[in-house]
Scaffold this motif. Structure first.
Motif, PDB file in Angstrom:
ATOM      1  N   ARG A  51      10.246  -6.151 -34.987  1.00 22.16           N
ATOM      2  CA  ARG A  51      10.667  -7.546 -35.164  1.00 22.16           C
ATOM      3  C   ARG A  51      11.545  -7.914 -33.977  1.00 22.16           C
ATOM      4  O   ARG A  51      12.149  -7.048 -33.343  1.00 22.16           O
ATOM      5  CB  ARG A  51      11.448  -7.697 -36.464  1.00 22.16           C
ATOM      6  CG  ARG A  51      10.651  -7.329 -37.706  1.00 22.16           C
ATOM      7  CD  ARG A  51      11.449  -7.562 -38.983  1.00 22.16           C
ATOM      8  NE  ARG A  51      12.534  -6.629 -39.162  1.00 22.16           N
ATOM      9  CZ  ARG A  51      12.534  -5.608 -40.017  1.00 22.16           C
ATOM     10  NH1 ARG A  51      11.474  -5.377 -40.769  1.00 22.16           N
ATOM     11  NH2 ARG A  51      13.579  -4.818 -40.119  1.00 22.16           N
ATOM     12  N   ALA A  52      11.650  -9.197 -33.696  1.00 26.94           N
ATOM     13  CA  ALA A  52      12.447  -9.659 -32.551  1.00 26.94           C
ATOM     14  C   ALA A  52      13.867  -9.105 -32.597  1.00 26.94           C
ATOM     15  O   ALA A  52      14.421  -8.714 -31.565  1.00 26.94           O
ATOM     16  CB  ALA A  52      12.467 -11.182 -32.500  1.00 26.94           C
ATOM     17  N   GLU A  53      14.453  -9.021 -33.779  1.00 30.32           N
ATOM     18  CA  GLU A  53      15.829  -8.535 -33.892  1.00 30.32           C
ATOM     19  C   GLU A  53      15.971  -7.035 -33.625  1.00 30.32           C
ATOM     20  O   GLU A  53      17.082  -6.515 -33.556  1.00 30.32           O
ATOM     21  CB  GLU A  53      16.430  -8.903 -35.259  1.00 30.32           C
ATOM     22  CG  GLU A  53      15.700  -8.345 -36.445  1.00 30.32           C
ATOM     23  CD  GLU A  53      14.643  -9.295 -37.015  1.00 30.32           C
ATOM     24  OE1 GLU A  53      14.273  -9.106 -38.182  1.00 30.32           O
ATOM     25  OE2 GLU A  53      14.167 -10.204 -36.298  1.00 30.32           O
ATOM     26  N   ASP A  54      14.858  -6.319 -33.454  1.00 30.07           N
ATOM     27  CA  ASP A  54      14.889  -4.891 -33.133  1.00 30.07           C
ATOM     28  C   ASP A  54      15.079  -4.624 -31.638  1.00 30.07           C
ATOM     29  O   ASP A  54      15.270  -3.475 -31.229  1.00 30.07           O
ATOM     30  CB  ASP A  54      13.575  -4.209 -33.549  1.00 30.07           C
ATOM     31  CG  ASP A  54      13.342  -4.211 -35.040  1.00 30.07           C
ATOM     32  OD1 ASP A  54      14.328  -4.174 -35.800  1.00 30.07           O
ATOM     33  OD2 ASP A  54      12.154  -4.241 -35.442  1.00 30.07           O
ATOM     34  N   VAL A  78      15.899  -7.275 -20.857  1.00 29.49           N
ATOM     35  CA  VAL A  78      14.996  -7.849 -21.849  1.00 29.49           C
ATOM     36  C   VAL A  78      13.823  -6.901 -21.981  1.00 29.49           C
ATOM     37  O   VAL A  78      13.263  -6.450 -20.978  1.00 29.49           O
ATOM     38  CB  VAL A  78      14.522  -9.255 -21.407  1.00 29.49           C
ATOM     39  CG1 VAL A  78      13.448  -9.780 -22.335  1.00 29.49           C
ATOM     40  CG2 VAL A  78      15.701 -10.202 -21.333  1.00 29.49           C
ATOM     41  N   LEU A  79      13.455  -6.574 -23.199  1.00 33.30           N
ATOM     42  CA  LEU A  79      12.322  -5.673 -23.431  1.00 33.30           C
ATOM     43  C   LEU A  79      11.103  -6.457 -23.906  1.00 33.30           C
ATOM     44  O   LEU A  79      10.010  -6.303 -23.395  1.00 33.30           O
ATOM     45  CB  LEU A  79      12.696  -4.599 -24.449  1.00 33.30           C
ATOM     46  CG  LEU A  79      11.644  -3.539 -24.705  1.00 33.30           C
ATOM     47  CD1 LEU A  79      11.341  -2.752 -23.444  1.00 33.30           C
ATOM     48  CD2 LEU A  79      12.103  -2.608 -25.814  1.00 33.30           C
ATOM     49  N   PHE A  80      11.306  -7.307 -24.901  1.00 37.32           N
ATOM     50  CA  PHE A  80      10.215  -8.126 -25.416  1.00 37.32           C
ATOM     51  C   PHE A  80      10.108  -9.371 -24.534  1.00 37.32           C
ATOM     52  O   PHE A  80      11.046 -10.160 -24.435  1.00 37.32           O
ATOM     53  CB  PHE A  80      10.480  -8.544 -26.866  1.00 37.32           C
ATOM     54  CG  PHE A  80      10.669  -7.382 -27.821  1.00 37.32           C
ATOM     55  CD1 PHE A  80      10.031  -6.165 -27.632  1.00 37.32           C
ATOM     56  CD2 PHE A  80      11.480  -7.523 -28.931  1.00 37.32           C
ATOM     57  CE1 PHE A  80      10.205  -5.114 -28.521  1.00 37.32           C
ATOM     58  CE2 PHE A  80      11.657  -6.486 -29.835  1.00 37.32           C
ATOM     59  CZ  PHE A  80      11.022  -5.273 -29.631  1.00 37.32           C
ATOM     60  N   ASP A  81       8.963  -9.515 -23.874  1.00 36.54           N
ATOM     61  CA  ASP A  81       8.749 -10.657 -23.002  1.00 36.54           C
ATOM     62  C   ASP A  81       7.279 -11.040 -23.022  1.00 36.54           C
ATOM     63  O   ASP A  81       6.515 -10.518 -23.848  1.00 36.54           O
ATOM     64  CB  ASP A  81       9.256 -10.372 -21.578  1.00 36.54           C
ATOM     65  CG  ASP A  81       8.580  -9.181 -20.911  1.00 36.54           C
ATOM     66  OD1 ASP A  81       7.468  -8.778 -21.343  1.00 36.54           O
ATOM     67  OD2 ASP A  81       9.147  -8.642 -19.950  1.00 36.54           O
ATOM     68  N   GLU A  82       6.876 -11.908 -22.118  1.00 40.00           N
ATOM     69  CA  GLU A  82       5.494 -12.381 -22.092  1.00 40.00           C
ATOM     70  C   GLU A  82       4.497 -11.243 -21.881  1.00 40.00           C
ATOM     71  O   GLU A  82       3.428 -11.224 -22.483  1.00 40.00           O
ATOM     72  CB  GLU A  82       5.343 -13.428 -20.990  1.00 40.00           C
ATOM     73  CG  GLU A  82       4.038 -14.190 -21.062  1.00 40.00           C
ATOM     74  CD  GLU A  82       4.005 -15.312 -20.057  1.00 40.00           C
ATOM     75  OE1 GLU A  82       3.208 -15.219 -19.104  1.00 40.00           O
ATOM     76  OE2 GLU A  82       4.781 -16.280 -20.234  1.00 40.00           O
ATOM     77  N   ARG A 101       3.242  -6.203 -30.107  1.00 40.16           N
ATOM     78  CA  ARG A 101       2.545  -5.011 -29.614  1.00 40.16           C
ATOM     79  C   ARG A 101       3.328  -3.723 -29.853  1.00 40.16           C
ATOM     80  O   ARG A 101       2.887  -2.650 -29.467  1.00 40.16           O
ATOM     81  CB  ARG A 101       2.257  -5.167 -28.124  1.00 40.16           C
ATOM     82  CG  ARG A 101       1.269  -6.289 -27.866  1.00 40.16           C
ATOM     83  CD  ARG A 101       0.907  -6.345 -26.418  1.00 40.16           C
ATOM     84  NE  ARG A 101       0.010  -7.465 -26.154  1.00 40.16           N
ATOM     85  CZ  ARG A 101      -0.177  -7.969 -24.963  1.00 40.16           C
ATOM     86  NH1 ARG A 101       0.454  -7.474 -23.924  1.00 40.16           N
ATOM     87  NH2 ARG A 101      -1.010  -8.971 -24.792  1.00 40.16           N
ATOM     88  N   PHE A 102       4.486  -3.822 -30.478  1.00 40.14           N
ATOM     89  CA  PHE A 102       5.346  -2.664 -30.709  1.00 40.14           C
ATOM     90  C   PHE A 102       5.328  -2.244 -32.169  1.00 40.14           C
ATOM     91  O   PHE A 102       5.338  -3.089 -33.067  1.00 40.14           O
ATOM     92  CB  PHE A 102       6.804  -2.997 -30.346  1.00 40.14           C
ATOM     93  CG  PHE A 102       7.083  -3.087 -28.885  1.00 40.14           C
ATOM     94  CD1 PHE A 102       7.785  -2.081 -28.238  1.00 40.14           C
ATOM     95  CD2 PHE A 102       6.656  -4.176 -28.132  1.00 40.14           C
ATOM     96  CE1 PHE A 102       8.063  -2.165 -26.890  1.00 40.14           C
ATOM     97  CE2 PHE A 102       6.926  -4.263 -26.787  1.00 40.14           C
ATOM     98  CZ  PHE A 102       7.628  -3.260 -26.159  1.00 40.14           C
TER      99      PHE A 102
END
Length: 168
Positions: free
Chosen positions: A11-14, A41-45, A51-52
């Motif tokens: 989830r985004a908060e992870d 930043v890990l989660f990006d475009e 995908r995680f």
């Protein structure tokens, strides 16, 4: 695998905790790129959260795996690529990494993929052994692809079909 570990979609908060896992295990044995700063930043475009998968023990993330299409080509849509795998030292040896690999392969298979690929540094023996246990085979080697700390290191490409049930 330890029965107290749950594999779930990230989830985004992870993001902060997943980045903490990545930073806690970073080394030249597993990563050709630079260490990420704590505020990265890990989660990006290019690496969307969808995908995680994460491995969670209690309320703590102890590992993650990420996968993506192997390329943007329609003709290559049936192939997925593992983009990263990390397990905290404290959770190693309990089957978390195998569970993450099998879960990401199952998710890709459910999405219509027929093959999973990955790249691993030639000197990362533990990772190569893990992937072999999970049914991956070496399909190519780029000799001396990286210069890490004064030594040339091979880039090993591995692949596994997703048409079977499991390799663990």
């Amino acid at each position: 695998m330890a029965s107290d570990v749950v594999i779930r979609p990230a989830r985004a908060e992870d993001e902060r905790e997943v980045l903490e896992v990545l930073r806690s295990v970073w080394s030249r044995v597993s990563e050709p790129g630079p260490e990420r700063p704590a505020d990265a930043v890990l989660f990006d475009e290019r690496h969307p959260v969808e995908r995680f998968l994460v491995a969670e023990r209690g309320r703590r993330i102890v590992g993650y795996i990420a996968q993506a299409p192997a390329s943007p080509l329609e003709s290559n849509r049936h192939v997925r690529h593992i983009q990263g795998l990390a397990v905290r030292e404290s959770a190693r040896g309990s089957g978390v990494a195998v569970a993450l690999v099998e879960a990401v392969c199952a998710a890709a298979r459910a999405d219509g993929a027929r093959r999973m690929t990955l790249r691993v540094l030639g000197h990362n023996t533990p990772a190569r052994q893990l992937y072999r246990r999970c049914g991956f085979e070496v399909v190519g080697v780029l000799p001396e692809e990286f210069l890490l700390d004064g030594a040339y290191v091979d880039d090993v490409w591995m692949s596994r079909p997703l048409t079977d049930v499991t390799h663990a």
